[in-house]
Design an enzyme around this catalytic site. Structure first.
Site, PDB file in Angstrom:
ATOM      1  N   LYS A  36       0.839  -1.212   0.000  1.00 57.42           N
ATOM      2  CA  LYS A  36       0.000   0.000   0.000  1.00 57.42           C
ATOM      3  C   LYS A  36       0.869   1.257   0.000  1.00 57.42           C
ATOM      4  CE  LYS A  36      -2.039  -1.125   3.871  1.00 57.42           C
ATOM      5  NZ  LYS A  36      -1.334  -2.399   4.123  1.00 57.42           N
ATOM      6  N   ARG A  61      -9.952   0.691   8.488  1.00 53.38           N
ATOM      7  CA  ARG A  61      -9.551  -0.681   8.786  1.00 53.38           C
ATOM      8  C   ARG A  61     -10.602  -1.443   9.567  1.00 53.38           C
ATOM      9  NH1 ARG A  61      -3.521   0.407   8.543  1.00 53.38           N
ATOM     10  NH2 ARG A  61      -2.687  -1.624   9.031  1.00 53.38           N
ATOM     11  N   ARG A 101      11.799  -5.925   5.122  1.00 48.33           N
ATOM     12  CA  ARG A 101      11.612  -4.475   4.928  1.00 48.33           C
ATOM     13  C   ARG A 101      12.568  -3.694   5.833  1.00 48.33           C
ATOM     14  NH1 ARG A 101       5.808  -1.776   5.463  1.00 48.33           N
ATOM     15  NH2 ARG A 101       5.804  -2.899   7.432  1.00 48.33           N
ATOM     16  N   ARG A 139      11.170  -1.931  11.316  1.00 44.35           N
ATOM     17  CA  ARG A 139      10.057  -1.508  12.163  1.00 44.35           C
ATOM     18  C   ARG A 139       9.841  -2.528  13.280  1.00 44.35           C
ATOM     19  NH1 ARG A 139       5.102   0.161   8.244  1.00 44.35           N
ATOM     20  NH2 ARG A 139       3.946  -1.058   9.788  1.00 44.35           N
ATOM     21  N   ARG A 185      -0.703  -9.062  13.136  1.00 44.92           N
ATOM     22  CA  ARG A 185      -1.281  -8.042  12.241  1.00 44.92           C
ATOM     23  C   ARG A 185      -2.096  -8.702  11.128  1.00 44.92           C
ATOM     24  NH1 ARG A 185       4.036  -5.374  10.561  1.00 44.92           N
ATOM     25  NH2 ARG A 185       2.799  -4.112   9.136  1.00 44.92           N
TER      26      ARG A 185
END
Ligand code: AP5
Length: 218
Positions: free
Chosen positions: A13, A88, A127, A160, A171
Site C-alpha cells: 500500500k 480498517r 523491509r 520496524r 497483524r
C-alpha cells in the site's frame, strides 16, 4: 478525489501510494506513518497509540476517526487524497462515509491489493525503513546500496518494531478478522477494484493505473 488503498500488512500500500500520489497529484495520508511519527515525537496521540502499534493491534476507532477528520480538513478541500491504511474496521468505514458527506465529498474508488500471507511474512521480515525521510526498502526485492544506509538521505535504516515475525502474524490475524469486512463494505457499494499484488512494484502499479483509468472512461 478520494482514493482508498486497502490490503493486508506488506501488500505494498505504502509503495503504491507514494507512486500514485505523484502520478495523480494527490496527497498521501498514511495513518501508520502518522501514528509512528506521533510515537517518535512523544505526543499525546503517540502515548495513546504506542502499545497498540507494538502489539500489532488496531488503535481504537474514535482516535482514528478524530485523526482522519483533522487530516481531511487539512488536505481534502484543496487537493485529492489517497488514504493508505484507513479505514480498517467497519466502524471506521461508516464514520468515513458520514465525515465525507459532511464535507460534501465521497469516496471515488477503493483499490484492494490482494496477496497471500506467506509472501507477506517474507516481505515484511526483509523491509527496512528510513526514520528520517520515510523511504522504504526491501533487502530482497528493493535493496539499498548498502544494507544499513538510506540512499536518499544517508540516515541509518531500521527494521520496524512491528515487522518481527510474531507481530506480523498478529497483524495478519487482525487484518483477516477486522479489515476484510471493510473490503466487503466497499464491494457492496460497487466501489471496489481488486488488484493482484504479486509481481514487481512496477507491475502492480500498472495494474492499478489500468483499473483506475477504466473507471475514468466509464
Ligand atoms: P501501517 O503502517 O498502515 O501498516 P500495515 O497496514 O500493516 O501496512 P505496512 O506499512 O506494513 O505495509 P504496506 O502495505 O504499506 O507495504 P509496503 O509498501 O511498506 O499500520 C501500522 C500500525 O498502525 C497498525 O498495525 C495499527 O496498529 C496502526 N494503524 C494504522 N492505521 C490504523 C487504522 N486505520 N486503525 C487502527 N490502527 C491503525 O511494502 C512492504 C515491503 O514489501 C517493503 O519492504 C517493500 O519494499 C516491499 N514491496 C512492496 N511491493 C512489493 C512488490 N510488488 N514486490 C516485492 N516487494 C514489494
Amino acid at each position: 478525489m478520494v482514493l482508498i488503498l486497502l490490503g493486508p500488512p506488506g501488500a505494498g500500500k505504502g509503495t503504491q501510494a507514494v507512486a500514485l500520489a505523484d502520478e495523480l497529484d494527490l496527497v498521501q495520508i498514511s495513518t501508520g506513518d502518522i501514528l509512528r511519527e506521533a510515537v517518535r515525537s512523544g505526543s499525546e496521540l503517540g502515548k495513546k497509540a504506542n502499545s497498540y502499534l507494538e502489539q500489532g493491534l488496531l488503535v481504537p476507532d474514535p482516535i482514528m476517526l478524530d485523526l482522519i477528520e483533522e487530516e481531511l480538513k487539512l488536505h481534502a478541500p484543496d487537493t485529492g487524497v489517497i488514504l493508505d491504511g484507513f479505514p480498517r474496521t467497519l466502524a471506521q468505514a461508516e464514520g468515513l462515509t458520514g465525515l465525507l458527506a459532511r464535507l460534501g465529498m465521497n469516496v471515488d474508488a477503493v483499490v484492494s491489493i490482494e496477496i497471500d500471507d506467506a509472501t507477506l511474512v517474507k516481505r515484511l521480515s526483509a523491509r527496512r525503513s528510513c526514520p528520517q525521510c520515510g523511504a522504504v526498502y526491501n533487502l530482497v526485492t528493493n535493496p539499498p546500496s548498502t544494507d544499513s544506509t538510506c540512499d536518499r538521505c544517508g540516515h541509518h535504516l531500521i527494521q520496524r518494531d512491528d515487522d518481527h515475525v510474531d507481530t506480523v502474524r498478529e497483524r495478519l490475524r487482525v487484518y483477516h478478522t477486522q479489515t476484510e469486512p471493510v473490503v466487503d463494505y466497499y464491494r457492496e457499494r460497487s466501489l471496489l477494484k481488486e488488484v493482484d499484488g504479486t509481481g514487481t512494484p512496477q507491475e502492480v502499479w500498472e495494474r492499478i493505473v489500468k483499473i483506475l483509468s477504466k473507471q475514468d472512461n466509464g
